[in-house]
Design an enzyme around this catalytic site. Sequence first.
Site, PDB file in Angstrom:
ATOM      1  N   GLY A 107     -49.469  44.903 132.624  1.00  0.00           N
ATOM      2  CA  GLY A 107     -48.556  43.775 132.480  1.00  0.00           C
ATOM      3  C   GLY A 107     -48.592  42.825 133.654  1.00  0.00           C
ATOM      4  O   GLY A 107     -49.591  42.721 134.369  1.00  0.00           O
TER       5      GLY A 107
ATOM      6  N   LYS B   8     -36.121  47.539 146.870  1.00  0.00           N
ATOM      7  CA  LYS B   8     -36.517  46.624 145.793  1.00  0.00           C
ATOM      8  C   LYS B   8     -35.286  46.082 145.071  1.00  0.00           C
ATOM      9  O   LYS B   8     -35.171  44.867 144.843  1.00  0.00           O
ATOM     10  CB  LYS B   8     -37.424  47.366 144.818  1.00  0.00           C
ATOM     11  CG  LYS B   8     -37.691  46.629 143.502  1.00  0.00           C
ATOM     12  CD  LYS B   8     -38.408  45.318 143.717  1.00  0.00           C
ATOM     13  CE  LYS B   8     -38.781  44.691 142.371  1.00  0.00           C
ATOM     14  NZ  LYS B   8     -39.373  43.371 142.524  1.00  0.00           N
TER      15      LYS B   8
ATOM     16  N   CYS C 101     -36.689  40.607 136.437  1.00  0.00           N
ATOM     17  CA  CYS C 101     -36.128  41.552 137.411  1.00  0.00           C
ATOM     18  C   CYS C 101     -34.671  41.317 137.800  1.00  0.00           C
ATOM     19  O   CYS C 101     -33.910  42.267 137.920  1.00  0.00           O
ATOM     20  CB  CYS C 101     -36.977  41.550 138.688  1.00  0.00           C
ATOM     21  SG  CYS C 101     -38.590  42.325 138.489  1.00  0.00           S
TER      22      CYS C 101
END
Length: 481
Positions: free
Chosen positions: A10, A216, A272
């Site tokens: 991806g 993250k 995200c």
Amino acid sequence: MVKICCIGAGYVGGPTMAVIALKCPAIEVVVVDISEQRIAGWNSKRLPIYEPGLDDVVRQCRGRNLFFSTEVHRHVGDADIVFVSVNTPTKTCGLGAGKAADLTYWESAARMIADVSRSDKIVVEKSTVPVKTAEAIEKILVHNGRGVRYQILSNPEFLAEGTAIQDLFAPDRVLIGGRETPEGRAAVKALKDVYAQWVPDERIITTNLWSAELSKLAANAFLAQRISSVNAISALCEATGADVTQVAHSVGKDARIGPRFLSASVGFGGSCFQKDILNLVYICECYGLPEVAGYWREVIRINDYQKSRFVNRVVSSMFNTVAGKKVAVLGFAFKKDTGDTRETPAIDVCKGLLGDKAVVSIYDPQVTGEQVSRDLAMNKFDWDHPRHLQPLSDTDLAKQVGMAADAYEAARDAHAVCILTEWDEFRSLDYKRMFDAMHKPAFIFDGRNVVDVAKLREIGFVVYSIGKPLDDWLKDMPAVA
């Protein structure tokens, strides 16, 4: 020769592995995926994702030391280092629905790795995952290992779509988290040696597993928080006559704050930000930190508010109805220089307009009509499942949308234009030509602050630009329809 295999072809796996192959010619890199269509795309002249510079990198390496394959088991079994870059969607049902990450695909990948491995492996988390995922994956591998030893590392990506290749060539940092044991440190060093072939040593940060996983989520939450902060100020600017661009410029000159991510807009999107913040909210709730969870939840609420506020402004400005009126939407991708539409604000804006029975015509230089139709037909969070598993709702909204070949066709006979993506070409359009082809009064609603408001008003447009002093026309209209 070190062999690397990446599960998942991806937006993260494909570009990351292509750059590793380019920078490390002595390493064999194979990207595997169960989607035959996606792999065929990576092996063709037209790659399945658009990213500036990616074509050139793939062209240099493909067939030399970079390969794309559907033979998942064979290549995983042969690899020394296995990156896992599979979907981690938000759960839509069950415990934690609407917030928690669904690790179904990650668990399936781990069990598959255990089934096919006959030699020791380093398994690298490349997907964004909740804190302590590595521990769960480690248990699956250890209990199914049959004597094979595994080391789990966390190596989160910090790519920005549109600049992903440059981000990979010259990253701000590469983060590698591992167990603080002799075996864990050796695994960290092995992965560090890969990146060290082009990344300066001072930019490669090593931490424990949990710090890498949380870093993250925290990074995306901080960036999204900045956008929601300036968007909250943009609403106040409109109410008071201030200019959010001037305010943001002044604030950004403070060295403690800096200028980046202070552009007011219709809202943030992408794969995200929302997902990671919701996951952070869920983790905080699970650890008994409701105040912290509530703080981060507000970042999402402001983002949702900004999108609904934009739709309300469109409808209220046009005599409180857009029923039967043509609205041109310029830009459907969540940001310029990408064809990615995941969580794009354009979806919610278009659904809001369609819900008021508008006729919507969309132009985006990188997004297809098929993708727009799928996005408008999908329920929330369904986009993050593999394409063949994406459930579609029975909505007819997608059928009410037309795609245009260019901005002028989209605006022909339109009552209003909404700019939802900051594509460079939208800054230099012939707006006089567009105005002449539209119904009057002709409206422009700039959700990205890309147009020269004064010039458009001279042409004759009624202009609304996020966070800018309101047009005299709009001052007499309610902010909410």
